[in-house]
Design a protein around this motif. Sequence first.
Motif, PDB file in Angstrom:
ATOM      1  N   ASP A  38       0.839  -1.195   0.000  1.00  0.00           N
ATOM      2  CA  ASP A  38       0.000   0.000   0.000  1.00  0.00           C
ATOM      3  C   ASP A  38       0.877   1.249   0.000  1.00  0.00           C
ATOM      4  O   ASP A  38       1.170   1.828   1.039  1.00  0.00           O
ATOM      5  CB  ASP A  38      -0.930  -0.018   1.219  1.00  0.00           C
ATOM      6  CG  ASP A  38      -1.932  -1.154   1.151  1.00  0.00           C
ATOM      7  OD1 ASP A  38      -2.342  -1.511   0.031  1.00  0.00           O
ATOM      8  OD2 ASP A  38      -2.305  -1.678   2.211  1.00  0.00           O
ATOM      9  N   VAL A  39       1.292   1.660  -1.202  1.00  0.00           N
ATOM     10  CA  VAL A  39       2.200   2.792  -1.362  1.00  0.00           C
ATOM     11  C   VAL A  39       1.445   4.121  -1.324  1.00  0.00           C
ATOM     12  O   VAL A  39       1.928   5.102  -0.787  1.00  0.00           O
ATOM     13  CB  VAL A  39       2.971   2.669  -2.701  1.00  0.00           C
ATOM     14  CG1 VAL A  39       3.845   3.867  -2.951  1.00  0.00           C
ATOM     15  CG2 VAL A  39       3.779   1.388  -2.712  1.00  0.00           C
ATOM     16  N   HIS A  40       0.232   4.126  -1.903  1.00  0.00           N
ATOM     17  CA  HIS A  40      -0.575   5.341  -1.968  1.00  0.00           C
ATOM     18  C   HIS A  40      -2.047   4.924  -1.921  1.00  0.00           C
ATOM     19  O   HIS A  40      -2.423   3.945  -2.568  1.00  0.00           O
ATOM     20  CB  HIS A  40      -0.275   6.093  -3.269  1.00  0.00           C
ATOM     21  CG  HIS A  40      -0.871   7.451  -3.321  1.00  0.00           C
ATOM     22  ND1 HIS A  40      -2.193   7.665  -3.653  1.00  0.00           N
ATOM     23  CD2 HIS A  40      -0.341   8.665  -3.072  1.00  0.00           C
ATOM     24  CE1 HIS A  40      -2.443   8.955  -3.613  1.00  0.00           C
ATOM     25  NE2 HIS A  40      -1.339   9.586  -3.259  1.00  0.00           N
ATOM     26  N   PRO A  41      -2.891   5.659  -1.177  1.00  0.00           N
ATOM     27  CA  PRO A  41      -4.293   5.254  -1.057  1.00  0.00           C
ATOM     28  C   PRO A  41      -5.021   5.129  -2.404  1.00  0.00           C
ATOM     29  O   PRO A  41      -5.837   4.219  -2.576  1.00  0.00           O
ATOM     30  CB  PRO A  41      -4.921   6.359  -0.203  1.00  0.00           C
ATOM     31  CG  PRO A  41      -3.793   6.913   0.590  1.00  0.00           C
ATOM     32  CD  PRO A  41      -2.583   6.816  -0.308  1.00  0.00           C
ATOM     33  N   ASP A  73     -11.879   1.417   2.544  1.00  0.00           N
ATOM     34  CA  ASP A  73     -10.937   1.877   3.569  1.00  0.00           C
ATOM     35  C   ASP A  73      -9.825   2.723   2.956  1.00  0.00           C
ATOM     36  O   ASP A  73      -9.463   3.775   3.494  1.00  0.00           O
ATOM     37  CB  ASP A  73     -10.330   0.693   4.320  1.00  0.00           C
ATOM     38  CG  ASP A  73     -11.337  -0.038   5.188  1.00  0.00           C
ATOM     39  OD1 ASP A  73     -12.430   0.514   5.455  1.00  0.00           O
ATOM     40  OD2 ASP A  73     -11.039  -1.186   5.582  1.00  0.00           O
ATOM     41  N   HIS A  74      -9.285   2.276   1.828  1.00  0.00           N
ATOM     42  CA  HIS A  74      -8.223   3.038   1.167  1.00  0.00           C
ATOM     43  C   HIS A  74      -8.740   4.396   0.705  1.00  0.00           C
ATOM     44  O   HIS A  74      -8.040   5.410   0.834  1.00  0.00           O
ATOM     45  CB  HIS A  74      -7.663   2.276  -0.034  1.00  0.00           C
ATOM     46  CG  HIS A  74      -6.924   1.042   0.317  1.00  0.00           C
ATOM     47  ND1 HIS A  74      -5.879   0.999   1.223  1.00  0.00           N
ATOM     48  CD2 HIS A  74      -7.084  -0.238  -0.107  1.00  0.00           C
ATOM     49  CE1 HIS A  74      -5.431  -0.236   1.328  1.00  0.00           C
ATOM     50  NE2 HIS A  74      -6.143  -1.008   0.532  1.00  0.00           N
ATOM     51  N   ALA A  75      -9.947   4.421   0.171  1.00  0.00           N
ATOM     52  CA  ALA A  75     -10.531   5.684  -0.283  1.00  0.00           C
ATOM     53  C   ALA A  75     -10.685   6.647   0.894  1.00  0.00           C
ATOM     54  O   ALA A  75     -10.385   7.833   0.770  1.00  0.00           O
ATOM     55  CB  ALA A  75     -11.873   5.440  -0.956  1.00  0.00           C
ATOM     56  N   GLY A  76     -11.130   6.109   2.016  1.00  0.00           N
ATOM     57  CA  GLY A  76     -11.258   6.948   3.206  1.00  0.00           C
ATOM     58  C   GLY A  76      -9.918   7.447   3.701  1.00  0.00           C
ATOM     59  O   GLY A  76      -9.772   8.612   4.082  1.00  0.00           O
ATOM     60  N   ASP A  77      -8.903   6.594   3.657  1.00  0.00           N
ATOM     61  CA  ASP A  77      -7.563   6.979   4.093  1.00  0.00           C
ATOM     62  C   ASP A  77      -7.018   8.125   3.255  1.00  0.00           C
ATOM     63  O   ASP A  77      -6.294   8.974   3.755  1.00  0.00           O
ATOM     64  CB  ASP A  77      -6.589   5.795   4.005  1.00  0.00           C
ATOM     65  CG  ASP A  77      -6.885   4.712   5.020  1.00  0.00           C
ATOM     66  OD1 ASP A  77      -7.648   4.979   5.974  1.00  0.00           O
ATOM     67  OD2 ASP A  77      -6.362   3.596   4.849  1.00  0.00           O
ATOM     68  N   GLY A  78      -7.357   8.128   1.980  1.00  0.00           N
ATOM     69  CA  GLY A  78      -6.857   9.171   1.083  1.00  0.00           C
ATOM     70  C   GLY A  78      -7.742  10.405   1.027  1.00  0.00           C
ATOM     71  O   GLY A  78      -7.408  11.372   0.355  1.00  0.00           O
ATOM     72  N   GLY A  79      -8.875  10.360   1.709  1.00  0.00           N
ATOM     73  CA  GLY A  79      -9.794  11.490   1.669  1.00  0.00           C
ATOM     74  C   GLY A  79     -10.560  11.579   0.350  1.00  0.00           C
ATOM     75  O   GLY A  79     -11.059  12.631  -0.021  1.00  0.00           O
TER      76      GLY A  79
END
Length: 89
Positions: A38-41, A73-79
């Motif tokens: 997981d390098v970037h959301p 979850d990844h989408a949320g982490d990246g805003g």
Amino acid sequence: ADRACFVARLCDQRAYARNRRGDHRAALQLFLALPTADVHPFASYRRDAGLAYGYLRLQQPEQARRHAQRASDHAGDGGYTRLRVMSQI
């Protein structure tokens, strides 16, 4: 991180073409070939959203659900509000 985002987006475009032709297994293979780190959301979202769709089309609902949740979850982490909403549909 920029490269990971670009590669994930390019994979998504190639998989889209395969999915449109009905070759869901080939599209899924493209996403499975992406790095698991997981390098970037955004890149992680694209990977897991693609995996979710592929598994759903191949009648593997549990795998699809797991990856859809990860994509959210990844989408949320990246805003990424729009991506998070898309992953919940």
